[in-house]
Design a protein around this motif. Sequence first.
Motif, short mmCIF file in Angstrom:
data_model
loop_
_atom_site.label_atom_id
_atom_site.label_comp_id
_atom_site.label_asym_id
_atom_site.label_seq_id
_atom_site.Cartn_x
_atom_site.Cartn_y
_atom_site.Cartn_z
N GLU A 1 0.82 -1.22 0.00
CA GLU A 1 0.00 0.00 0.00
C GLU A 1 0.85 1.27 0.00
O GLU A 1 0.63 2.18 -0.80
N THR A 2 1.82 1.35 0.89
CA THR A 2 2.63 2.57 0.99
C THR A 2 3.56 2.73 -0.21
O THR A 2 3.64 3.80 -0.82
N GLN B 1 -5.45 8.55 -0.34
CA GLN B 1 -6.41 7.56 0.11
C GLN B 1 -6.07 6.22 -0.54
O GLN B 1 -5.47 6.18 -1.62
N PRO B 2 -6.43 5.09 0.11
CA PRO B 2 -6.11 3.78 -0.47
C PRO B 2 -6.77 3.60 -1.84
O PRO B 2 -7.90 4.06 -2.07
N LEU B 3 -6.07 2.93 -2.73
CA LEU B 3 -6.62 2.65 -4.04
C LEU B 3 -7.64 1.53 -3.96
O LEU B 3 -7.52 0.62 -3.12
N GLY B 4 -8.64 1.58 -4.84
CA GLY B 4 -9.62 0.52 -4.92
C GLY B 4 -9.04 -0.73 -5.55
O GLY B 4 -7.93 -0.73 -6.08
N SER B 5 -9.81 -1.81 -5.53
CA SER B 5 -9.32 -3.10 -6.03
C SER B 5 -8.98 -3.04 -7.51
O SER B 5 -7.97 -3.60 -7.95
N TRP B 6 -9.81 -2.36 -8.32
CA TRP B 6 -9.52 -2.30 -9.75
C TRP B 6 -8.35 -1.37 -10.03
O TRP B 6 -7.57 -1.61 -10.95
#
Length: 386
Positions: A311-312, A320-325
Motif C-alpha cells: 500500500e505505501t 487515500q487507499p486505491l480501490g481493487s480495480w
Amino acid sequence: MSVLVSASATGAWAWSGLRLEPRPAMSDNGAHVGLPESQRRAEAAALEQVWLSRQWVPDGRAFELRYTNGPHGITGTLLCRAGGTDGASASAAALTLRDALSDSPRHVRAAPIEDADELHGVLVPSAHPPSGLAEVRKRLLWSYLGRRDTDFPLGVAFEPLIPESVSWEPVWEALVRESVATTVSICLEPYAPPDELRSYLTYLAQEYGRLSQPGRPSPVFAQYIPPDPFAVRAAPLYQEALGTLTGRAYRLRISLATPGAVPHHLAGLIAATVSAPYATGAGRPVAQAVAAHEAPYAWGNITGLQHCWLETTYGQDVPQPLGSWERVLADLVDVPQASAVFRFPYEIPGRPPLFAASRRAGPAATPTSGDAPRVPGSRDPHTPTF
C-alpha cells in the motif's frame, strides 16, 4: 528433484527454473555481419515478443527473469510458478510450464535447473529481507477534481509504458559494476481482464471524457463550468487503456534487492530503459525504495513470484487507499509493454561479455527451520513455505 513445493489443505504451488545465457556466436544468435546494432536489437525484441505471446495462459502461473551479479559476470535465470490441487499436480504443472518456457528465442540458451538446492538458492537468495529493496512502477497520477458534478472527488490515472527496443546493455553494465550482490527481478503473470474491469474502464473513460469538456451544474443555470485539468489529462489515458488492457494483459512487477543501500541509481536506470523517454516525462516509470514496514512482503513477492500489494510503496503518495480495480490497473501492461520490460540476455558479437558462462552452481546449504524465509504466511497463498 527439480521443483520446490508449498502445499496446504486448500491447494499447492510449485516453483521451477532455467539457467539462461546469451548465444554470442553469429551462427547461433541470428546476428549477421554488417547488420546495424539497432536492427539486431529490434529483431531480438520481436522474437521475444512472439515468445511472450505464446506464454499467455491466465491460469495463475507466473514467470520471472532474474538477473544477479557475481565475480564472473551476470547470472540469468528464468523462474516459474504453477499451482495445483496438491503437491503432485502442482509439480507436474511447474515442470510442464518450465518445458514450455525453455523454447526460448534463438539468441538465448536455456537449461533446466535440476538440483533443488540450487533452485532454492536462486529463488531465495537470503533467509531475511535485505536492507536495499526498491521497485520500479508505472507512474501514478492523482489530483483532487475541481468539478463537483461527479461521484468521486479524487482522480487517479496511470501512465502506460512506451514500448521501444531500447538496449539493456547499460543496465547490465551497471549491474556488473555493483560492489555487492544485487538481484533484479522482473515478474509477469498472465491476466485475462474480466468483464467487470472492462465495464469499469468504460465508465472511467466516459466520466473523465465528460469532465474534460465544459459542463453545466444544472439545467436551470446557463453558466458553463470549465473542463477539469486533471480530467483533460486522464481521459485519453483511460481511452487508451480500453484499447490495450482489455485483451491479453500481464500483471507486472519489477523489484531490486541488495544487502547494502537501496540501489536508487540502478532502479532509476531501469525505469529509464523500460519505457522510451520523452522530453515531457510522459510514460516514464517511477523508481522508489520499499517502505521499511513492507520489506517482508516485498521480499515475499521476490521469493514467491508474487504480486502482493504494498500500500505505501505502490500508492505513490495518493492520499487515500486505491480501490481493487485501481490496484490491478497499477500493475497491468499489454504484450508490447511487457516485452519492452521482459528482455532476455543478449550480447553483441565483438563486445566484452557481460554474462557468466553457464555452469552448475555448487550445492546450497540446506536451510534449517530457523533460517526459513521470513515472508508473510497469511497475506497471499503463493508464499513459499518449503
